[in-house]
Structure formats: C-alpha cells, structure tokens
Write an enzyme that holds these catalytic residues in place. Structure first.
Site, PDB file in Angstrom:
ATOM      1  CE  LYS A   9     -21.441  57.237  46.078  1.00 39.38           C
ATOM      2  NZ  LYS A   9     -20.227  58.000  45.665  1.00 39.38           N
ATOM      3  CE1 TYR A  49     -16.973  53.693  45.691  1.00 42.15           C
ATOM      4  CE2 TYR A  49     -17.418  53.747  48.043  1.00 42.15           C
ATOM      5  CZ  TYR A  49     -17.765  54.083  46.741  1.00 42.15           C
ATOM      6  OH  TYR A  49     -18.906  54.830  46.506  1.00 42.15           O
ATOM      7  CG  PHE A  57     -10.400  60.047  46.767  1.00 41.16           C
ATOM      8  CD1 PHE A  57     -11.316  58.994  46.680  1.00 41.16           C
ATOM      9  CD2 PHE A  57      -9.693  60.406  45.630  1.00 41.16           C
ATOM     10  CE1 PHE A  57     -11.517  58.314  45.484  1.00 41.16           C
ATOM     11  CE2 PHE A  57      -9.895  59.734  44.423  1.00 41.16           C
ATOM     12  CZ  PHE A  57     -10.805  58.685  44.349  1.00 41.16           C
ATOM     13  CB  THR A  91     -17.290  61.069  39.130  1.00 38.59           C
ATOM     14  OG1 THR A  91     -17.397  59.848  38.410  1.00 38.59           O
ATOM     15  CG2 THR A  91     -16.823  60.814  40.544  1.00 38.59           C
ATOM     16  CG  ASN A 112     -20.633  61.352  44.057  1.00 36.87           C
ATOM     17  OD1 ASN A 112     -20.957  60.499  44.888  1.00 36.87           O
ATOM     18  ND2 ASN A 112     -19.703  61.136  43.140  1.00 36.87           N
ATOM     19  CG  HIS A 115     -21.714  52.897  43.627  1.00 33.97           C
ATOM     20  ND1 HIS A 115     -20.408  53.104  43.241  1.00 33.97           N
ATOM     21  CD2 HIS A 115     -22.047  51.650  43.209  1.00 33.97           C
ATOM     22  CE1 HIS A 115     -19.976  51.997  42.625  1.00 33.97           C
ATOM     23  NE2 HIS A 115     -20.950  51.099  42.596  1.00 33.97           N
ATOM     24  CD  GLU A 126     -19.753  47.961  41.912  1.00 33.05           C
ATOM     25  OE1 GLU A 126     -20.846  48.361  41.467  1.00 33.05           O
ATOM     26  OE2 GLU A 126     -18.670  48.574  41.770  1.00 33.05           O
TER      27      GLU A 126
HETATM   28  P1  DAT Z   1     -18.082  56.987  40.321  1.00 29.75           P
HETATM   29  O1  DAT Z   1     -18.749  57.034  41.672  1.00 29.75           O
HETATM   30  O2  DAT Z   1     -18.697  57.994  39.381  1.00 29.75           O
HETATM   31  O3  DAT Z   1     -18.005  55.609  39.739  1.00 29.75           O
HETATM   32  P2  DAT Z   1     -15.246  56.739  40.911  1.00 29.75           P
HETATM   33  O4  DAT Z   1     -15.427  55.263  40.848  1.00 29.75           O
HETATM   34  O5  DAT Z   1     -14.139  57.332  40.098  1.00 29.75           O
HETATM   35  O6  DAT Z   1     -16.588  57.511  40.522  1.00 29.75           O
HETATM   36  O7  DAT Z   1     -14.993  57.196  42.406  1.00 29.75           O
HETATM   37  C1  DAT Z   1     -15.740  56.598  43.450  1.00 29.75           C
HETATM   38  C2  DAT Z   1     -16.146  57.677  44.421  1.00 29.75           C
HETATM   39  O8  DAT Z   1     -14.984  58.216  45.033  1.00 29.75           O
HETATM   40  C3  DAT Z   1     -16.858  58.882  43.799  1.00 29.75           C
HETATM   41  O9  DAT Z   1     -18.241  58.659  43.612  1.00 29.75           O
HETATM   42  C4  DAT Z   1     -16.590  59.945  44.802  1.00 29.75           C
HETATM   43  C5  DAT Z   1     -15.187  59.601  45.306  1.00 29.75           C
HETATM   44  N1  DAT Z   1     -14.158  60.381  44.595  1.00 29.75           N
HETATM   45  C6  DAT Z   1     -13.753  60.198  43.310  1.00 29.75           C
HETATM   46  N2  DAT Z   1     -12.805  61.082  42.975  1.00 29.75           N
HETATM   47  C7  DAT Z   1     -12.606  61.844  44.089  1.00 29.75           C
HETATM   48  C8  DAT Z   1     -11.753  62.953  44.400  1.00 29.75           C
HETATM   49  N3  DAT Z   1     -10.889  63.449  43.505  1.00 29.75           N
HETATM   50  N4  DAT Z   1     -11.840  63.473  45.648  1.00 29.75           N
HETATM   51  C9  DAT Z   1     -12.693  62.988  46.567  1.00 29.75           C
HETATM   52  N5  DAT Z   1     -13.520  61.950  46.333  1.00 29.75           N
HETATM   53  C10 DAT Z   1     -13.480  61.394  45.117  1.00 29.75           C
HETATM   54 MG    MG Z   2     -16.888  53.947  40.249  1.00 35.76          MG
END
Ligand code: DAT
Ligand code: MG
Length: 148
Positions: A9, A49, A57, A91, A112, A115, A126
């Site tokens: 990222k 996304y 968010f 995550t 973080n 991805h 994807e």
């Molecule tokens: P991952 O990236 O581990 O697959 P995800 O698909 O649940 O996680 O979420 C996608 C991204 O969205 C994640 O990498 C960071 C952001 N994100 C997830 N939960 C969040 C939150 N509670 N507040 C802010 N950003 C968040």
């Molecule tokens: Mg995800």
C-alpha cells in the site's frame, strides 16, 4: 498452481518496504508472476474495496489507497492465498503477531502496509481487476524441485 493478489500500500511504498516484502515471499518459496508500481484511480479503488462500501471507513480507505503509488503483485505457489495472509498478519496491527509484516511494521489499522486476497474467489477477482493476461508471466523456475 494457486495464485494470489498482493499489494504494498502507499504507506509501505513511502516507507521503502517493497524490497523487504518481496524478499519475504521469495524466501518462502513463492514465485512472482506479475508486478507493477502503479497509481490506483478512485474508480479502481472503489471496485477493489467494493465489499466495504457500506462501512464507515470506506471513504478514508479509498482516499488512502489512492494517495500515492502502490506496488501490485501476483504470486503463485501451493496454498499461497492462506499462507500469504498469515505472513501479512491480522488486519489490525494491535492483533498481528510479531514476525508478520503488519506485526513488524504497522502501527494502525488504516495504515497497515499490505493487501492480500482472502479467498480463491477474491484472488481471481482482484488479479483480474489489476492485471491483464499479458502481464502475467508463466515461466519455469528451476529451484521448484528444492521447494516442492
Ligand atoms: P484486510 O486488509 O486484512 O483484508 P479488510 O478486508 O477487513 O482487511 O479491510 C480492508 C482494509 O480496510 C484494511 O486493510 C484496513 C481498512 N480497515 C479495516 N477495518 C478498519 C477500521 N475499523 N477502521 C479503519 N480502517 C479499517
Ligand atoms: Mg480484505
């Protein structure tokens, strides 16, 4: 062979972590079949996304992922989807284990670092969103017999 979509990222690119992250997957034995530094458009970010559209968010997520270049990759190997997720860590960095990418480098859930696709269905979706067929290179890697 199974394939997954991984992406450093904008925070990981700015923090000069591309090399470290690529190296981790290489050393594990996975094979790189496609990679590019790119700027994600808002349209592509919203598609990528899409599953998070209703989350509070979502706006922040789209503006973050489009805030600078990302390093998009396709990796292949046995069980690469699940193993890459384990190597990334949870995550939220407060839960990600030491030794994982997020456990080592990330401090907040919104920045973080990496991805990774979370299932065969999302990997296929994807990879198709980010790469054309011609950008994915099938090649024989001679060290395979020392890995498998
Ligand atoms: P991952 O990236 O581990 O697959 P995800 O698909 O649940 O996680 O979420 C996608 C991204 O969205 C994640 O990498 C960071 C952001 N994100 C997830 N939960 C969040 C939150 N509670 N507040 C802010 N950003 C968040
Ligand atoms: Mg995800």
């Amino acid at each position: 062979m199974e394939k997954t979509f991984l992406m450093v990222k904008p925070d990981g690119v700015q923090r000069q972590l591309i090399g470290d992250i690529v190296s981790r997957f290489e050393k594990k034995g996975f094979q790189l079949v496609g990679a590019k530094l790119m700027q994600i458009s808002t349209e592509l970010a919203e598609k990528h996304y899409g599953e998070h559209k209703e989350r509070p968010f979502f706006g922040e997520l789209v503006s973050f992922i489009t805030s600078g270049p990302v390093f998009a990759m396709v990796w292949q190997g046995e069980n690469v989807i699940a193993t890459a997720r384990q190597m990334m860590g949870a995550t939220n960095p407060k839960d990600s284990a030491p030794g994982t990418i997020r456990g080592e480098y990330a401090a907040t859930v919104s920045k973080n670092i990496i991805h990774g696709s979370d299932s065969p269905e999302s990997a296929e979706r994807e990879i198709g969103l980010f790469f054309s067929q011609e950008e994915l290179i099938e090649y024989t890697r001679l060290i395979n017999e020392w890995i498998y």
